[in-house]
Design a protein around this motif. Structure first.
Motif, short mmCIF file in Angstrom:
data_model
loop_
_atom_site.label_atom_id
_atom_site.label_comp_id
_atom_site.label_asym_id
_atom_site.label_seq_id
_atom_site.Cartn_x
_atom_site.Cartn_y
_atom_site.Cartn_z
N ALA A 105 0.91 -1.23 -0.03
CA ALA A 105 0.20 -0.02 -0.02
C ALA A 105 1.06 1.11 0.18
O ALA A 105 1.81 1.21 0.62
CB ALA A 105 -0.93 -0.11 1.03
N CYS A 114 -6.15 -3.30 -0.60
CA CYS A 114 -5.36 -3.55 -1.78
C CYS A 114 -6.08 -4.97 -2.60
O CYS A 114 -5.76 -5.04 -3.54
CB CYS A 114 -3.83 -3.99 -1.40
SG CYS A 114 -2.85 -2.72 -0.82
N CYS A 130 -3.41 -0.55 -5.10
CA CYS A 130 -2.24 -0.42 -4.31
C CYS A 130 -1.01 -0.62 -5.49
O CYS A 130 -1.31 -0.93 -6.57
CB CYS A 130 -2.08 -1.44 -3.40
SG CYS A 130 -3.37 -1.11 -1.93
#
Length: 144
Positions: A105, A114, A130
């Protein structure tokens, strides 16, 4: 005057041929550069099948930190610097475990968002939200 120009041209041609016959330096000796990488390979998710999470494990970068690259074996252009303790999802590995494809992230973003903790129907390239990259094996504490 023609003779001087012809000999200069011949000398330049001979020098350029000589330069072509020299072997290239080993890739490991290449200087680190900024900008575009020479190779890229997106991290694949869902490689363990549709019944398991898209990425196999959650790990933390070891205290020394590590660099994330654009492809396994590509060390000329750094994609991101990961601080020690950074949470990463390990999604795939090279056959020799020398490189791990990870999803991580950005700062101030919840890593649980994510989207790699749930199964995906088919293996595919990770597309976000992400970031992804390749880190050298041994730079994370697996399952931490």
């Amino acid at each position: 005057m023609k003779h001087g120009s012809a000999s200069t041209l011949a000398a330049l041609f001979a020098i350029s041929l000589g330069a072509c016959s020299q072997p290239a330096p080993p890739a490991d000796n290449a200087p680190a550069v900024a900008g575009e990488p020479l190779a890229t390979r997106a991290v694949m998710i869902g490689t363990e099948g549709a019944s398991l999470p898209a990425c196999a494990s959650t790990s933390r970068v070891k205290a020394a930190g590590t660099d994330a690259y654009w492809a396994p074996g590509e060390t000329r252009a750094i994609k991101a610097k990961l601080a020690g303790g950074t949470k990463v999802s390990v999604c795939e590995a090279t056959d020799d475990d020398a490189w791990f494809g990870v999803v991580f992230a950005p700062a101030d973003f919840d890593p649980d968002l994510c989207g790699v903790g749930k199964p995906v129907a088919n293996a595919r390239e990770y597309q976000g939200p992400c970031r992804w990259g390749w880190i050298k094996g041994g730079t994370v504490q697996l399952g931490a």
